[in-house]
Design a protein around this motif. Structure first.
Motif, PDB file in Angstrom:
ATOM      1  N   THR A  18     -19.827  59.060  -0.691  1.00  0.00           N
ATOM      2  CA  THR A  18     -20.330  59.768   0.493  1.00  0.00           C
ATOM      3  C   THR A  18     -19.312  60.789   0.977  1.00  0.00           C
ATOM      4  OG1 THR A  18     -21.673  57.861   1.166  1.00  0.00           O
ATOM      5  CG2 THR A  18     -21.138  59.468   2.872  1.00  0.00           C
ATOM      6  N   ALA A  19     -18.039  60.454   0.868  1.00  0.00           N
ATOM      7  CA  ALA A  19     -16.983  61.392   1.269  1.00  0.00           C
ATOM      8  C   ALA A  19     -17.011  62.637   0.389  1.00  0.00           C
ATOM      9  CB  ALA A  19     -15.622  60.717   1.184  1.00  0.00           C
ATOM     10  N   PHE A  20     -17.119  62.429  -0.930  1.00  0.00           N
ATOM     11  CA  PHE A  20     -17.161  63.568  -1.843  1.00  0.00           C
ATOM     12  C   PHE A  20     -18.426  64.399  -1.629  1.00  0.00           C
ATOM     13  CE2 PHE A  20     -14.273  60.702  -4.232  1.00  0.00           C
ATOM     14  CZ  PHE A  20     -13.194  61.553  -4.332  1.00  0.00           C
ATOM     15  N   ASN A  21     -19.535  63.748  -1.333  1.00  0.00           N
ATOM     16  CA  ASN A  21     -20.773  64.485  -1.076  1.00  0.00           C
ATOM     17  C   ASN A  21     -20.685  65.286   0.218  1.00  0.00           C
ATOM     18  OD1 ASN A  21     -22.109  63.713  -3.404  1.00  0.00           O
ATOM     19  ND2 ASN A  21     -23.010  61.890  -2.476  1.00  0.00           N
ATOM     20  N   TYR A 203     -36.678  54.241   1.521  1.00  0.00           N
ATOM     21  CA  TYR A 203     -35.283  54.385   1.933  1.00  0.00           C
ATOM     22  C   TYR A 203     -35.128  54.225   3.439  1.00  0.00           C
ATOM     23  CZ  TYR A 203     -35.050  56.753  -2.615  1.00  0.00           C
ATOM     24  OH  TYR A 203     -35.159  57.065  -3.945  1.00  0.00           O
ATOM     25  N   ILE A 204     -33.967  53.720   3.838  1.00  0.00           N
ATOM     26  CA  ILE A 204     -33.508  53.779   5.228  1.00  0.00           C
ATOM     27  C   ILE A 204     -32.280  54.678   5.231  1.00  0.00           C
ATOM     28  CG2 ILE A 204     -32.616  52.522   7.224  1.00  0.00           C
ATOM     29  CD1 ILE A 204     -34.006  50.021   6.165  1.00  0.00           C
ATOM     30  N   ILE A 205     -32.322  55.734   6.007  1.00  0.00           N
ATOM     31  CA  ILE A 205     -31.261  56.744   6.019  1.00  0.00           C
ATOM     32  C   ILE A 205     -30.589  56.753   7.384  1.00  0.00           C
ATOM     33  CG2 ILE A 205     -30.760  59.211   5.738  1.00  0.00           C
ATOM     34  CD1 ILE A 205     -33.387  59.350   4.059  1.00  0.00           C
ATOM     35  N   SER A 206     -29.279  56.926   7.398  1.00  0.00           N
ATOM     36  CA  SER A 206     -28.557  56.978   8.672  1.00  0.00           C
ATOM     37  C   SER A 206     -27.299  57.826   8.546  1.00  0.00           C
ATOM     38  CB  SER A 206     -28.183  55.562   9.124  1.00  0.00           C
ATOM     39  OG  SER A 206     -27.573  55.576  10.411  1.00  0.00           O
ATOM     40  N   THR A 207     -26.696  58.092   9.694  1.00  0.00           N
ATOM     41  CA  THR A 207     -25.428  58.834   9.745  1.00  0.00           C
ATOM     42  C   THR A 207     -24.220  57.903   9.714  1.00  0.00           C
ATOM     43  OG1 THR A 207     -25.441  58.775  12.164  1.00  0.00           O
ATOM     44  CG2 THR A 207     -26.445  60.695  11.119  1.00  0.00           C
ATOM     45  N   ASP A 208     -24.458  56.594   9.774  1.00  0.00           N
ATOM     46  CA  ASP A 208     -23.344  55.654   9.879  1.00  0.00           C
ATOM     47  C   ASP A 208     -23.353  54.635   8.755  1.00  0.00           C
ATOM     48  OD1 ASP A 208     -21.479  55.853  12.282  1.00  0.00           O
ATOM     49  OD2 ASP A 208     -23.416  56.261  13.196  1.00  0.00           O
ATOM     50  N   SER A 209     -22.271  54.612   7.983  1.00  0.00           N
ATOM     51  CA  SER A 209     -22.170  53.696   6.849  1.00  0.00           C
ATOM     52  C   SER A 209     -22.076  52.247   7.294  1.00  0.00           C
ATOM     53  CB  SER A 209     -20.949  54.062   5.993  1.00  0.00           C
ATOM     54  OG  SER A 209     -19.765  54.028   6.767  1.00  0.00           O
ATOM     55  N   SER A 210     -21.554  52.006   8.493  1.00  0.00           N
ATOM     56  CA  SER A 210     -21.475  50.628   8.986  1.00  0.00           C
ATOM     57  C   SER A 210     -22.871  50.055   9.204  1.00  0.00           C
ATOM     58  CB  SER A 210     -20.663  50.569  10.280  1.00  0.00           C
ATOM     59  OG  SER A 210     -21.170  51.479  11.237  1.00  0.00           O
ATOM     60  N   CYS A 211     -23.777  50.857   9.736  1.00  0.00           N
ATOM     61  CA  CYS A 211     -25.166  50.417   9.894  1.00  0.00           C
ATOM     62  C   CYS A 211     -25.811  50.171   8.535  1.00  0.00           C
ATOM     63  CB  CYS A 211     -25.981  51.469  10.645  1.00  0.00           C
ATOM     64  SG  CYS A 211     -25.461  51.760  12.337  1.00  0.00           S
ATOM     65  N   LEU A 212     -25.544  51.057   7.600  1.00  0.00           N
ATOM     66  CA  LEU A 212     -26.127  50.923   6.265  1.00  0.00           C
ATOM     67  C   LEU A 212     -25.611  49.673   5.562  1.00  0.00           C
ATOM     68  CD1 LEU A 212     -25.926  54.661   5.124  1.00  0.00           C
ATOM     69  CD2 LEU A 212     -27.896  53.436   6.055  1.00  0.00           C
ATOM     70  N   LEU A 213     -24.343  49.346   5.758  1.00  0.00           N
ATOM     71  CA  LEU A 213     -23.772  48.129   5.184  1.00  0.00           C
ATOM     72  C   LEU A 213     -24.479  46.902   5.747  1.00  0.00           C
ATOM     73  CD1 LEU A 213     -21.408  46.958   3.406  1.00  0.00           C
ATOM     74  CD2 LEU A 213     -20.140  46.753   5.557  1.00  0.00           C
ATOM     75  N   GLN A 214     -24.709  46.902   7.049  1.00  0.00           N
ATOM     76  CA  GLN A 214     -25.392  45.797   7.709  1.00  0.00           C
ATOM     77  C   GLN A 214     -26.816  45.623   7.174  1.00  0.00           C
ATOM     78  OE1 GLN A 214     -24.832  43.449   9.882  1.00  0.00           O
ATOM     79  NE2 GLN A 214     -26.550  43.176  11.293  1.00  0.00           N
ATOM     80  N   LEU A 215     -27.547  46.722   7.104  1.00  0.00           N
ATOM     81  CA  LEU A 215     -28.941  46.659   6.666  1.00  0.00           C
ATOM     82  C   LEU A 215     -29.056  46.348   5.177  1.00  0.00           C
ATOM     83  CD1 LEU A 215     -30.332  49.705   8.678  1.00  0.00           C
ATOM     84  CD2 LEU A 215     -30.471  47.272   9.269  1.00  0.00           C
ATOM     85  N   LYS A 229     -29.409  54.753   2.365  1.00  0.00           N
ATOM     86  CA  LYS A 229     -28.671  55.935   1.894  1.00  0.00           C
ATOM     87  C   LYS A 229     -28.079  56.662   3.094  1.00  0.00           C
ATOM     88  CE  LYS A 229     -30.067  58.532  -1.564  1.00  0.00           C
ATOM     89  NZ  LYS A 229     -29.264  58.103  -2.722  1.00  0.00           N
ATOM     90  N   HIS A 230     -26.866  57.148   2.908  1.00  0.00           N
ATOM     91  CA  HIS A 230     -26.239  57.970   3.951  1.00  0.00           C
ATOM     92  C   HIS A 230     -26.843  59.366   3.922  1.00  0.00           C
ATOM     93  CE1 HIS A 230     -23.208  60.231   6.188  1.00  0.00           C
ATOM     94  NE2 HIS A 230     -22.785  59.069   6.670  1.00  0.00           N
ATOM     95  N   LEU A 231     -26.921  59.980   5.073  1.00  0.00           N
ATOM     96  CA  LEU A 231     -27.493  61.323   5.189  1.00  0.00           C
ATOM     97  C   LEU A 231     -26.830  62.312   4.231  1.00  0.00           C
ATOM     98  CD1 LEU A 231     -29.403  63.267   6.774  1.00  0.00           C
ATOM     99  CD2 LEU A 231     -27.470  63.686   8.318  1.00  0.00           C
ATOM    100  N   ALA A 232     -25.513  62.253   4.095  1.00  0.00           N
ATOM    101  CA  ALA A 232     -24.804  63.177   3.204  1.00  0.00           C
ATOM    102  C   ALA A 232     -25.223  62.995   1.760  1.00  0.00           C
ATOM    103  CB  ALA A 232     -23.290  62.980   3.340  1.00  0.00           C
ATOM    104  N   ASP A 233     -25.500  61.754   1.373  1.00  0.00           N
ATOM    105  CA  ASP A 233     -25.933  61.481   0.006  1.00  0.00           C
ATOM    106  C   ASP A 233     -27.344  62.011  -0.237  1.00  0.00           C
ATOM    107  OD1 ASP A 233     -23.513  60.144  -0.341  1.00  0.00           O
ATOM    108  OD2 ASP A 233     -24.369  58.236   0.293  1.00  0.00           O
ATOM    109  N   VAL A 234     -28.183  61.942   0.774  1.00  0.00           N
ATOM    110  CA  VAL A 234     -29.547  62.473   0.653  1.00  0.00           C
ATOM    111  C   VAL A 234     -29.527  63.992   0.551  1.00  0.00           C
ATOM    112  CG1 VAL A 234     -31.806  62.690   1.774  1.00  0.00           C
ATOM    113  CG2 VAL A 234     -30.560  60.526   1.895  1.00  0.00           C
TER     114      VAL A 234
END
Length: 242
Positions: A18-21, A203-215, A229-234
């Motif tokens: 996600t950082a590289f994207n 997909y469930i998309i968000s701006t926060d990786s912590s939320c994505l980890l939880q879900l 998926k993180h927004l940057a990855d999408v």
């Protein structure tokens, strides 16, 4: 435009792609991206746990690691919200007061920066399927970000964005909340994921990786046919050899 990149702990340690994207996305938007490898944490874990003296030490390092006169962009509304709001408790009327205010005025969550500063929402991304956007608490309530991610996702080829019941409810992560109140946290994740499953989202998309980890944790335990998926990855999906 010169941009300084802030990569939070969760992304650095768990979602480095996600950082590289994020870098690819900012570069495609015309930005010159710089990354200070000495950066670490914004101090939010210690701050939320009530250890404000420790959080201030980490926050001071953050203030010294980033320039005052350059945009700072982060693929995390949570960490952006910490700097913009939590730092008021740590540095108001301190020796770092003015430097802190300058940095607070220059730090942006990724979608906020793309839409409201760069005025860009189309990046040639393609992702076939249906998705729901998860409004993280930090994005919605601290950074006042709601329309920006949806505007960006509406420009992704092949992607249909759906709304769900209890759209603005929390995922249940909340940092140490997920540890101290595991049962409640798990129930909140279940409610959010099952609402997405009910509308047959891929997909469930968000701006926060912590939320994505939880879900994603709940999804994996239940073996459900949905991905986070993180927004940057999408927004970088479907790019060829970039």
């Amino acid at each position: 435009m010169k941009v300084s990149l802030f990569i939070p702990c969760f992304i650095d340690q768990i979602y480095p792609e996600t950082a590289f994207n994020t870098i690819k996305l900012l570069q495609k938007a015309g930005c010159e991206v710089s990354y200070n490898p000495n950066q670490t944490c914004c101090g939010q874990p210690a701050y939320n746990a009530g250890f404000w003296d420790e959080a201030k030490k980490i926050g001071l390092k953050f203030l010294n690691d980033f320039p005052e006169d350059t945009y700072i962009v982060s693929p995390s509304a949570s960490c952006t919200g910490m700097v913009k709001n939590g730092y008021n408790d740590l540095f108001t009327n301190s020796m770092e007061h003015n430097r802190c205010r300058n940095i607070q005025g220059n730090i942006y969550e990724l979608s906020d920066f793309l839409v409201n500063v760069l005025k860009k929402d189309y990046f040639g991304a393609e992702l076939v399927g249906t998705a729901v956007y998860h409004d993280s608490c930090s994005a919605l309530r601290e950074c006042h970000i709601k329309d920006e991610p949806r505007q960006l996702l509406s420009q992704v080829g092949g992607l249909e964005l759906l709304e769900i019941r209890d759209q603005e409810s929390c995922c249940g992560f909340g940092g140490t909340f997920a540890v101290k109140f595991e049962g409640i946290s798990a129930a909140m994740a279940e409610q959010k994921v099952q609402s997405a499953v009910a509308v047959k989202a891929d997909y469930i998309i968000s701006t926060d990786s912590s939320c994505l980890l939880q879900l994603q944790g709940y999804i994996d335990r239940q073996g459900l046919p949905i991905k986070t998926k993180h927004l940057a990855d999408v927004l970088t999906s479907g790019w060829a050899n970039i």
